[in-house]
Design a protein around this motif. Structure first.
Motif, mmCIF file in Angstrom:
data_model
loop_
_atom_site.group_PDB
_atom_site.id
_atom_site.type_symbol
_atom_site.label_atom_id
_atom_site.label_comp_id
_atom_site.label_asym_id
_atom_site.label_seq_id
_atom_site.Cartn_x
_atom_site.Cartn_y
_atom_site.Cartn_z
ATOM 1 N N VAL A 52 0.855 -1.187 0.000
ATOM 2 C CA VAL A 52 0.000 0.000 0.000
ATOM 3 C C VAL A 52 0.893 1.239 0.000
ATOM 4 O O VAL A 52 1.694 1.436 0.919
ATOM 5 N N CYS A 72 -1.602 -2.679 -4.344
ATOM 6 C CA CYS A 72 -2.864 -1.952 -4.133
ATOM 7 C C CYS A 72 -2.742 -0.479 -4.494
ATOM 8 O O CYS A 72 -3.722 0.255 -4.389
ATOM 9 N N ARG A 74 -2.449 3.256 -4.136
ATOM 10 C CA ARG A 74 -2.779 4.127 -3.010
ATOM 11 C C ARG A 74 -4.107 3.760 -2.366
ATOM 12 O O ARG A 74 -4.609 4.478 -1.509
ATOM 13 N N ASP A 75 -4.685 2.618 -2.764
ATOM 14 C CA ASP A 75 -5.965 2.173 -2.200
ATOM 15 C C ASP A 75 -5.736 1.175 -1.068
ATOM 16 O O ASP A 75 -4.720 0.494 -1.028
ATOM 17 N N TRP A 76 -6.714 1.074 -0.187
ATOM 18 C CA TRP A 76 -6.679 0.031 0.826
ATOM 19 C C TRP A 76 -6.940 -1.307 0.142
ATOM 20 O O TRP A 76 -7.633 -1.361 -0.866
ATOM 21 N N GLY A 78 -8.714 -4.551 -0.963
ATOM 22 C CA GLY A 78 -10.128 -4.885 -1.063
ATOM 23 C C GLY A 78 -10.428 -6.189 -0.346
ATOM 24 O O GLY A 78 -9.529 -6.847 0.187
ATOM 25 N N THR A 102 -0.032 7.990 7.736
ATOM 26 C CA THR A 102 -0.720 6.709 7.583
ATOM 27 C C THR A 102 -0.595 5.864 8.842
ATOM 28 O O THR A 102 -1.542 5.172 9.234
#
Length: 183
Positions: A52, A72, A74-76, A78, A102
């Motif tokens: 991440v 992933c 810059r997204d968490w 899924g 973060t």
């Protein structure tokens, strides 16, 4: 000060044991010691984890190509992605500040439920040693979580991701390559 004047370190979170993947758990009961899987045998399985990025250009795509795992961006992660998270940042000031922000999200419990923050991976933003102010920020990050450092790799800059990962990343290689389960 609490505790009779003793200074306390930064607040940290405690990670519990990580359960092996279901297929490994199921196979534990099916193993017969006669087959060579007696007590103390170590069975390695490929570890599942998600890279991440804490900021754009952190290097998650390169790291996923070299070390494996789920990129992933810059997204968490899924629901179908691995829940074990490796946060990635460059070692420039903006990158280190992004990591600290973060980490605060995780500390406050604001990250998505079910994610396990495993460690931080810092990718060199330039060849050579870090300037003192940046090294001090890295030390601050290292005081609260495991940090893996990836040195400057000129070949990666031009897209050559073949070959062996840098020797300096042996601990990261072990972390990403196998999750050992003692039987």
């Amino acid at each position: 000060m609490p505790n009779g004047g003793a200074r306390q370190g930064p607040e940290i979170w405690i990670r519990g044991p990580v359960s092996p993947p279901e297929d490994v758990q199921e196979s534990r009961g099916a193993r017969d010691p006669q087959e060579g899987y007696g007590p103390g045998h170590v069975h390695g399985t490929h570890r599942r984890f998600s890279w991440v990025a804490t900021h754009g250009g952190a290097g998650t795509s390169t790291l996923a190509a070299v070390y494996g795992g789920q990129d992933c961006g810059r997204d968490w992660p899924g629901p179908d992605d691995p829940s074990s998270v490796l946060l990635v940042a460059r070692t420039h000031a903006a990158g280190l500040d992004a990591v600290l922000r973060t980490l605060e999200v995780f500390r406050l419990g604001e990250a998505p439920v079910g994610l396990d923050l495993d460690s931080v991976v810092l990718v060199a933003d330039a060849p050579g040693r870090l300037p003192r102010p940046l090294a001090q920020r890295v030390a601050r990050i290292e005081s609260v979580i495991d940090v893996h450092r990836v040195p400057w790799v000129p070949a990666w800059r031009v897209g050559d991701l073949g070959g062996e990962p840098p020797r300096e990343t042996r601990a990261l290689i072990r972390l990403t390559e196998y999750s050992c389960t003692c039987m």
